[in-house]
Design a protein around this motif. Structure first.
Motif: not given
Ligand code: NDP
Length: 274
Positions: A244-255, A257-274
């Protein structure tokens, strides 16, 4: 497919093929409808500065930086955020208006994961950090901002824990000690050592774990990490790994760069399941 309007980003490291960052950022881009590309860049040790010069020349807008280049990035940045300045390391570079802007999103990533995804409120809590390397230094500032009751850094090499304490002591009365000096339980124990990478456990006494203690291993893996397995055997309140830390630090970097804050739940679930 990239076109001339596609903004270019990537992640720089060595090794880099294992990195989940391209998949995370591409998912964020689809979700937020941002026209970006994001690629892994393998750079030889010693070639970081030249690589950044080449990125800028080829129109790359920003890169994430991982092992072993976070300190090189800190040195190369022409402007640093306050949190990067304190962290002594940079994991997010932005190239804009002739400046190399360095930030560090690891600490806020950990805090957001604990607060937003796991409902942990730092205020008034006894927090123990294990390790005194770059990862621990990066999270200290953001944790202090959450007003814990106390903050203890325990490390195998006591002098490194004391050095970290000195950097932050004007903001917060951190204490430092060796593992064998720990003699009471904590509300939150964060494993910021690299011991789990070798399936090892720092030599911590069991007394630090109580029935409501939250254990957080910054390392993540498909299997329960050695540290979290240890906590489960001691009936800790809960155990969390660093995905979750990995996904959240990425979301902050994305914000950044792009000024948009992504929703992180789906990405976390996708990574956890693969
Ligand atoms: P460093 O190499 O900078 O520091 C390593 C630390 O681990 C040192 O304090 C070292 O102690 C300690 N250590 C290593 N092996 C042992 C052991 N067997 N027993 C006790 N202590 C040990 O590493 P980083 O700070 O960069 O990374 C630490 C961890 O954090 C890694 O597992 C990394 O994957 C993870 N991390 C996760 C992130 C995420 O997004 N989830 C982001 C960043 C890091 P000493 O000082 O005595 O040598």
């Amino acid at each position: 497919m990239d076109n001339t309007n596609t903004a270019k980003y990537g992640v720089v490291g060595n090794p880099i093929s294992h990195s989940k960052s391209p998949s995370i950022h591409q998912t964020f881009a689809l979700q937020t409808k941002q026209d970006i590309s994001y690629k892994p860049f393998l750079v030889a040790v010693g070639d970081f500065e030249q690589a950044v010069t080449d990125f800028i020349a080829s129109g790359v807008s920003g890169v994430n930086v991982t092992v072993p280049f976070k300190e090189d990035a800190w040195n190369l940045a022409t402007k640093l955020s306050t949190r990067a300045l304190l962290a002594g390391a940079v994991n997010t570079l932005s190239f804009k208006d002739g400046e190399i802007f360095g930030d560090n999103t690891d600490g806020i990533g950990l805090v957001r994961d604990l607060k937003n995804n796991h409902g942990f409120d730092f205020a008034g809590k006894k927090v123990l950090l294990l390790g005194a390397g770059g990862a621990v230094r990066g999270v200290l500032g953001p944790i202090i901002q959450e007003n814990p009751a106390s903050l203890t850094i325990a490390n195998r090499t006591l002098s490194k824990a004391e050095q970290l304490k000195q950097i932050f002591v004007s903001d917060f009365a951190i204490s430092s000690c060796k593992y064998c000096d720990l003699d009471s339980s904590y509300d939150l124990i964060i494993n910021g050592t690299s011991a789990s990478l070798n399936n090892e456990l720092p030599p911590i006494p069991e007394v630090v774990v109580g029935s409501s203690t939250v254990l957080y291993d910054m390392m993540y893996s498909q299997q329960t990490t050695t540290f979290n397995h240890w906590g489960q055997n001691l009936n800790a309140g809960s155990t969390i790994d660093g995905l979750g830390m990995l996904v959240e630090q990425a979301a902050e970097a994305f914000y950044i760069w792009r000024g948009v804050r992504p929703v992180t739940d789906d990405v976390f679930t996708k990574l956890r399941n693969h």
